[in-house]
Design an enzyme around this catalytic site. Structure first.
Site, PDB file in Angstrom:
ATOM      1  N   THR A 333      11.591  -9.214  23.765  1.00  0.00           N
ATOM      2  CA  THR A 333      12.502  -9.309  24.664  1.00  0.00           C
ATOM      3  C   THR A 333      12.667  -8.290  25.853  1.00  0.00           C
ATOM      4  O   THR A 333      12.490  -7.104  25.552  1.00  0.00           O
ATOM      5  CB  THR A 333      14.097  -9.401  24.186  1.00  0.00           C
ATOM      6  N   HIS A 385      15.516  -2.521   7.751  1.00  0.00           N
ATOM      7  CA  HIS A 385      15.216  -1.395   6.919  1.00  0.00           C
ATOM      8  C   HIS A 385      14.909  -1.575   5.445  1.00  0.00           C
ATOM      9  O   HIS A 385      14.588  -1.017   4.689  1.00  0.00           O
ATOM     10  CB  HIS A 385      16.396  -0.337   7.018  1.00  0.00           C
TER      11      HIS A 385
END
Length: 414
Positions: A333, A385
């Site tokens: 993006t 994560h």
């Protein structure tokens, strides 16, 4: 009678919202004509009539939610000429053909000064016929009022205008109050797509263990290549040489080195993707969409630029297909197109990585012991994560930085 049903809308999409009717009830429809438009979570689709005739029995208005397979109207066999040629007076006030004529009379309801304020919506600005055909409940109310209007019309044409000056202060106060409310606040219902975007962004934050790491890129080398080659590139390939092809190639090279950023989580399993389908975020009037550049690892710079330009154009025209919006493995993006200097991109679930590009800004940098002004860009990597360790994410972003700063290496690594 032939039924007009909501068609299959695509994988995992079971309902949509009617955003527009192309045909009004009572109008002639040819086989292959689009009768209405449906807004889904991803794209807008037209509902096509498979038969010719006259549109009847419209059961859903603009804004209504409909399910796959649901009947929303019927098509009466015929051309519609017979019904349109019949005199309105002979059919009575209860038929659709006579309703507009009946309501055209200057009845007290039509002349009331509060009508514009009470119907200050986009529908109110449309012609009366379109307004009535947009809602079954409005059509019923209009037909009932039309019966009263026909019987009362001879006695009220002059009386209606004379009723206006009875209380001169009331009409003057109403517009002022309406204008004040309109300026201070406005209630606008979110589109179906905007609701979906909001829901998925919140889900991504609540589901993934999302972290972001940052770095900065010296854009000197890329800007130099673009300056030297942009005209020849445009002449040869018919498309401009932008930044996205460089970053797409750099991302592919880094994904090959760190495959867990090109994965997704399914239950207790990691699905490691061996293909590189890069989503490119595109801003449209209705919100952000992410069309996918398929097999970016096998594409040339020119092919990537052409595909991105084509996808972005169709996105802004609302012509993307569901296939073009699904199946991405990683997203890029670029907030820099709007002037963003730094931001934290949100994951495009079920993907586990997204790269954010930002505005190029000249800053003083230490280069070989000297201070030089360099065109710098901050880049950000948000990652999940749960399967991507912090060291992996940092090294991934460092590799993207190194590949972009040394564009020649993209031919080998990307």
């Amino acid at each position: 009678m032939a039924e007009v049903r909501v068609p299959e809308l695509g994988e995992s999409i079971v309902e949509g919202t009617i955003s527009k009717w192309f045909k009004n009830e009572g109008e002639t429809v040819a086989a292959g004509d689009a009768v209405c438009e449906l807004e889904t979570d991803k794209v807008n689709l037209e509902v096509i009539s498979e038969t010719a005739g006259v549109l009847r029995g419209v059961t859903k208005a603009v804004g209504d939610t409909v399910s796959v397979g649901e009947v929303i109207a019927t098509i009466e066999a015929g051309t519609g000429a017979e019904s349109s040629a019949a005199p309105a007076a002979s059919q009575g006030a209860s038929t659709p053909a006579s309703t507009p004529a009946a309501l055209a009379a200057p009845t007290p309801a039509a002349a009331a000064p509060v009508a514009p304020a009470a119907m200050a919506t986009p529908v109110a600005a449309a012609p009366l016929r379109e307004t009535l055909n947009a809602s079954p409940s409005l059509r019923k109310m209009a037909r009932e009022q039309g019966q009263v209007g026909i019987s009362a019309a001879p006695a009220t044409p002059v009386a209606a205008p004379q009723a206006l000056p009875v209380k001169p202060s009331a009409p003057a106060a109403a517009p002022a109050a309406t204008a004040q409310v309109g300026v201070r606040e406005e209630r606008v219902r979110m589109s179906r797509r905007r609701q979906t975007i909001a829901k998925r962004l919140v889900e991504a934050q609540h589901t993934a263990a999302m972290l972001t790491t940052f770095n900065e890129v010296d854009m000197t080398a890329i800007l130099d290549i673009r300056k030297r080659r942009k005209d020849a590139f445009k002449d040869k390939y018919g498309v401009g040489l932008g930044f996205m092809s460089f970053f797409t190639k750099a991302v592919v090279g880094a994904l090959k080195a760190f495959p867990r950023l090109n994965a997704e989580i399914q239950g207790d399993d990691m699905i490691l993707k061996q293909h590189y389908d890069i989503g490119v975020a595109v801003s449209t009037d209705e919100g952000l969409v992410v069309p996918v550049v398929r097999d970016a690892d096998s594409m040339t710079f020119a092919a990537i630029e052409s595909e991105i330009a084509s996808l972005a154009k169709r996105a802004r025209e609302g012509k993307l297909t569901l296939t073009e919006l699904s199946g991405g493995t990683f997203t890029i993006t670029n907030g820099g197109t709007f002037g963003s200097l730094m931001s934290t991109p949100i994951l495009n679930a079920p993907q586990v990585g997204i790269l954010g590009m930002h505005k190029i800004q000249e800053r003083p940098m230490a280069v070989n012991g000297e201070v030089q002004i360099r065109p710098m860009m901050y880049i950000a990597l948000s990652y999940d994560h749960r399967i991507v360790d912090g060291s992996e994410a940092v090294r991934f972003l460092v590799m993207v930085k190194e590949l972009v700063e040394n564009p020649e290496s993209l031919l080998l690594e990307g």
